[in-house]
Design a protein around this motif. Structure first.
Motif, PDB file in Angstrom:
ATOM      1  N   GLY A 177       0.821  -1.205   0.000  1.00  0.00           N
ATOM      2  CA  GLY A 177       0.000   0.000   0.000  1.00  0.00           C
ATOM      3  C   GLY A 177       0.851   1.249   0.000  1.00  0.00           C
ATOM      4  O   GLY A 177       2.077   1.201   0.007  1.00  0.00           O
ATOM      5  N   ALA A 178       0.173   2.391   0.013  1.00  0.00           N
ATOM      6  CA  ALA A 178       0.886   3.663  -0.074  1.00  0.00           C
ATOM      7  C   ALA A 178       0.420   4.683   0.957  1.00  0.00           C
ATOM      8  O   ALA A 178       0.972   5.760   1.041  1.00  0.00           O
ATOM      9  CB  ALA A 178       0.732   4.253  -1.471  1.00  0.00           C
ATOM     10  N   GLY A 179      -0.569   4.375   1.759  1.00  0.00           N
ATOM     11  CA  GLY A 179      -1.075   5.332   2.725  1.00  0.00           C
ATOM     12  C   GLY A 179      -0.578   5.057   4.129  1.00  0.00           C
ATOM     13  O   GLY A 179       0.049   4.031   4.402  1.00  0.00           O
ATOM     14  N   PRO A 205       5.161   2.455   4.102  1.00  0.00           N
ATOM     15  CA  PRO A 205       4.525   1.813   2.941  1.00  0.00           C
ATOM     16  C   PRO A 205       5.534   1.633   1.810  1.00  0.00           C
ATOM     17  O   PRO A 205       6.272   2.563   1.474  1.00  0.00           O
ATOM     18  CB  PRO A 205       3.419   2.788   2.539  1.00  0.00           C
ATOM     19  CG  PRO A 205       3.284   3.746   3.688  1.00  0.00           C
ATOM     20  CD  PRO A 205       4.627   3.800   4.332  1.00  0.00           C
ATOM     21  N   GLY A 207       4.914   1.463  -1.227  1.00  0.00           N
ATOM     22  CA  GLY A 207       4.516   2.273  -2.360  1.00  0.00           C
ATOM     23  C   GLY A 207       4.681   3.771  -2.159  1.00  0.00           C
ATOM     24  O   GLY A 207       4.202   4.557  -2.972  1.00  0.00           O
ATOM     25  N   ASP A 208       5.379   4.182  -1.095  1.00  0.00           N
ATOM     26  CA  ASP A 208       5.558   5.603  -0.789  1.00  0.00           C
ATOM     27  C   ASP A 208       7.049   5.907  -0.649  1.00  0.00           C
ATOM     28  O   ASP A 208       7.622   5.759   0.438  1.00  0.00           O
ATOM     29  CB  ASP A 208       4.817   5.945   0.504  1.00  0.00           C
ATOM     30  CG  ASP A 208       4.795   7.440   0.800  1.00  0.00           C
ATOM     31  OD1 ASP A 208       5.655   8.168   0.284  1.00  0.00           O
ATOM     32  OD2 ASP A 208       3.914   7.874   1.573  1.00  0.00           O
ATOM     33  N   GLU A 239       3.011  -4.626  -5.080  1.00  0.00           N
ATOM     34  CA  GLU A 239       4.095  -3.765  -4.567  1.00  0.00           C
ATOM     35  C   GLU A 239       5.459  -4.453  -4.605  1.00  0.00           C
ATOM     36  O   GLU A 239       6.500  -3.780  -4.499  1.00  0.00           O
ATOM     37  CB  GLU A 239       3.795  -3.329  -3.135  1.00  0.00           C
ATOM     38  CG  GLU A 239       2.646  -2.346  -2.993  1.00  0.00           C
ATOM     39  CD  GLU A 239       1.298  -3.038  -2.890  1.00  0.00           C
ATOM     40  OE1 GLU A 239       0.303  -2.340  -2.690  1.00  0.00           O
ATOM     41  OE2 GLU A 239       1.254  -4.285  -2.996  1.00  0.00           O
ATOM     42  N   LEU A 242       8.205  -3.098  -6.674  1.00  0.00           N
ATOM     43  CA  LEU A 242       8.863  -1.855  -6.270  1.00  0.00           C
ATOM     44  C   LEU A 242      10.058  -2.089  -5.354  1.00  0.00           C
ATOM     45  O   LEU A 242      10.822  -1.169  -5.082  1.00  0.00           O
ATOM     46  CB  LEU A 242       7.860  -0.959  -5.529  1.00  0.00           C
ATOM     47  CG  LEU A 242       6.557  -0.622  -6.248  1.00  0.00           C
ATOM     48  CD1 LEU A 242       5.631   0.156  -5.303  1.00  0.00           C
ATOM     49  CD2 LEU A 242       6.840   0.176  -7.502  1.00  0.00           C
TER      50      LEU A 242
END
Length: 282
Positions: A177-179, A205, A207-208, A239, A242
């Motif tokens: 996730g990214a949040g 995260p 994704g961040d 993810e 990444l």
């Protein structure tokens, strides 16, 4: 029959196995009564995706190590081996029990996975219970530790209750996730992993990139000469693509995803028991 007696009859009895060598000695396994509700792993992605082989191995471990009966696999994408048709083909063996308990094959809560599992359970022609995802849970800290050790980034915890100092100076537990909620779900694992490694651990995260950079900067500011990323992923999450780039951007090492670790099999059996007990007690 009272709910209490129903739960007592349906829940698995425990059997003590002979101790094994290695990190997992002393485990207990479950022996389910005949015709117990099916344990179904709901796997994100299609049957030809990266989660299929991992889920198949975890299902094998669930059967031989914990339940004594086959664990079935239903996929949440694609038409082959899909969850909906699998549930439609199950038989309810006892009128006071569900036909199946569906365990989301996710290391952390995922709203999309939960919604898909809930919809499949609601649409099944037989009663089906949706369980909680595999994590968060302390067993996942053990799994992440093992993967760090496999990558040469931590010493293996081969003696129970013995602290092993990590080779990396600090660790980022990277959640899917990214949040901010993604990192918050992994906090329990991060705290327990820090205790096991006797090293600082932060969560972020995957994704961040900005959150990962901030976590790495905090680790280096605290004195960590080197940083490692421990992906809080089973291995089928998008993810994962990444991970290598994120580690390179931070100048950090990284371990592999959890994969078919025995901890996931133990958690699948645990979530099955919890969900079935809850269903029979209502």
């Amino acid at each position: 029959m009272s709910p209490e007696s129903q739960a007592s009859e349906a829940l698995p009895s425990r059997r003590r196995r002979a101790p094994r060598g290695g990190r997992h000695r002393g485990d207990e396994s479950f022996l389910l009564p005949p015709d117990s509700p099916a344990l179904v792993l709901a796997v994100p992605g299609p049957a030809d995706g990266p989660g299929a082989a991992i889920a198949a191995e975890v299902a094998r471990l669930v059967e031989i190590e914990h339940t004594g009966q086959p664990a079935r696999i239903g996929h949440l994408a694609g038409d082959r081996a899909a969850l909906g048709p699998l549930l439609a083909g199950l038989t309810r063996h006892r009128p006071d029990e569900p036909a199946a308990v569906v365990v989301p094959f996710a290391a952390l809560p995922d709203p999309g996975v939960a919604a898909a599992v809930g919809a499949a359970a609601a649409g099944a022609p037989v009663p089906v219970v949706a369980a909680d995802p595999l994590g968060p849970h302390p067993l996942l800290a053990e799994a992440l530790h093992d993967r760090l050790a496999d990558a040469g980034l931590a010493r293996a915890d081969r003696i129970r209750m013995m602290t092993m100092v990590t080779v990396a100076g600090g660790v980022i537990v990277a959640a899917p996730g990214a949040g901010p909620d993604a990192a918050a779900q992994a906090e329990v694992t991060g705290v327990l992993l820090a205790s096991r490694l006797a090293s600082p651990v932060f969560t972020a995260p995957l994704g961040d990139p900005a959150a990962l950079r901030a976590a790495a900067d905090r680790l280096r500011a605290s004195g960590a000469a080197s940083v490692a990323i421990a992906p809080h992923l089973i291995g089928h999450e998008p993810e994962l693509a990444l991970l290598a780039e994120a580690a390179a951007a931070l100048g950090a090492g990284h371990s592999a995803p959890i994969g078919a670790h025995p901890a996931l099999a133990r958690l699948a059996a645990l979530r099955y028991v919890e969900a079935l007990a809850g269903a029979l007690a209502t």
